[in-house]
Design an enzyme around this catalytic site. Structure first.
Site, mmCIF file in Angstrom:
data_model
loop_
_atom_site.group_PDB
_atom_site.id
_atom_site.type_symbol
_atom_site.label_atom_id
_atom_site.label_comp_id
_atom_site.label_asym_id
_atom_site.label_seq_id
_atom_site.Cartn_x
_atom_site.Cartn_y
_atom_site.Cartn_z
ATOM 1 N N CYS A 135 29.119 -22.753 -21.160
ATOM 2 C CA CYS A 135 29.482 -22.967 -22.561
ATOM 3 C C CYS A 135 29.184 -21.785 -23.468
ATOM 4 O O CYS A 135 29.511 -21.808 -24.647
ATOM 5 C CB CYS A 135 28.766 -24.203 -23.103
ATOM 6 S SG CYS A 135 26.958 -24.036 -23.136
ATOM 7 N N GLN A 136 28.554 -20.717 -22.940
ATOM 8 C CA GLN A 136 28.196 -19.591 -23.801
ATOM 9 C C GLN A 136 29.381 -19.014 -24.576
ATOM 10 O O GLN A 136 29.233 -18.629 -25.740
ATOM 11 C CB GLN A 136 27.541 -18.478 -22.981
ATOM 12 C CG GLN A 136 26.195 -18.847 -22.394
ATOM 13 C CD GLN A 136 26.327 -19.344 -20.963
ATOM 14 O OE1 GLN A 136 27.364 -19.897 -20.595
ATOM 15 N NE2 GLN A 136 25.303 -19.154 -20.166
#
Length: 341
Positions: free
Chosen positions: A96-97
């Site tokens: 999800c970065q």
């Protein structure tokens, strides 16, 4: 702290320990868990009787997965691997970065993006249903990318629903917002919101007044730094864990890092201490019997990156309803709630 857990049990922790036991008798459906982490999402599915198989590029995560779920977790890079195994369900949380508020939000341009591998797997294995968990940032600056993902999945003849979920509304003692995307062929309903709110005290109990010898206390200079930080940011409520409220979102940084944002408990004597692994695990609704592998930092990262198993359990009930078309049993996932505490 393991030997002290019994005297610090709460009604909630005891019920979680029993509710999330891995079922030996399976329901006949198989689940591929991509970017599985340590198995937070898989645990909820295993507790309903699904057979899961994990895939993750972190060795410690795979060791934790296999120790607790009695299932295989392959340690490999999904961006370099083609998965063709037949399955009923695919679940997972692509990295999800690229879409996190704190992760620069470069989206598709970010090499950490796991969506191409996830979508390729959906295209190849053609599951009956899939679930994607991700950060809420995908709904905002990178909404164009979410639209692109949904259009791709539509072309594979899936119906798509998604919700921005606050886990605190689903028996998780944490204000954790996550985007849940579901693709299916027939019908699907998301879990119903609970009438109950679980507080940090419901989960931790006497931990708020407990300071083992190995406690890590904040220093005076750290306390001063926090005071300046909260003053400068006009923080009305101190960031200490509050007994009567759900916790704020657990992240890798505020669990493992020594920053002004760290998760902490303020004791009666005024001292602040960092959370222990077991405390963080309870706030993420992992059972006390669930063991984490690797260094302390690695374990905190595994917990911070996980899907709360308590929410996953409720999702898994709805998935089973969808796969078996038992629409009359659609409310069973909330039947245990009134007496949960």
């Amino acid at each position: 702290m393991k030997k002290n857990l019994k005297k610090l049990d709460t009604k909630f922790s005891k019920k979680i320990d029993k509710l999330l036991k891995v079922k030996k008798i399976k329901n006949g459906f198989k689940v591929l868990d991509l970017f599985s982490g340590c198995g937070g999402m898989a645990l909820g599915f295993e507790a309903i009787g699904f057979k899961t198989i994990g895939y993750d590029n972190n060795k410690d995560c795979c060791l934790t997965y296999e120790e607790n779920l009695n299932s295989k977790c392959f340690n490999l890079d999904l961006n370099k691997t083609n998965i063709v195994e037949k399955t009923d369900v695919v679940i997972g949380g692509p990295p999800c970065q690229p879409f996190s508020v704190g992760g620069l939000q470069k989206g598709i341009l970010d090499s950490r993006d796991g969506f191409p591998a996830f979508l390729k797997t959906i295209q190849k294995v053609k599951p009956k249903l899939f679930i994607i968990e991700n950060v809420r940032g995908l709904l905002y600056k990178n909404k164009w990318y979410l639209d692109k993902i949904i259009n791709f999945l539509f072309k594979l003849n899936y119906k798509i629903d998604y919700q921005l979920v606050n886990m605190s509304e689903y028996l998780v003692p944490q204000n954790r917002q996550r985007l849940i995307i579901v693709g299916y062929k027939n019908s699907f309903e998301f879990p119903k919101k609970s009438l109950q709110k679980i507080s940090a005290e419901d989960v931790l109990g006497n931990y708020f007044d407990y300071a083992p010898e190995q406690s890590k206390y904040l220093t005076k200079s750290m306390d001063n730094y926090i005071k300046k930080y909260e003053t400068a940011s006009k923080c009305i409520n101190p960031r200490d864990l509050k007994k009567k409220e759900p916790s704020r979102t657990l992240t890798c940084r505020n669990l493992a890092g020594s920053t002004s944002d760290m998760m902490r408990i303020k004791l009666k004597n005024g001292k602040r201490r960092k959370l222990f692994i077991r405390e963080a695990a309870r706030l993420q609704t992992f059972p006390d019997w669930f063991n984490f592998c690797g260094s302390e930092q690695s374990q905190f990262y595994q917990i911070g990156n996980s899907v709360p198993p308590m929410y996953s359990y409720q999702l898994a009930l709805k998935v089973l309803d969808c796969l078996t078309n038992k629409n009359k049993k659609i409310i069973r996932s909330v039947r245990f709630q009134p007496s949960f505490l």
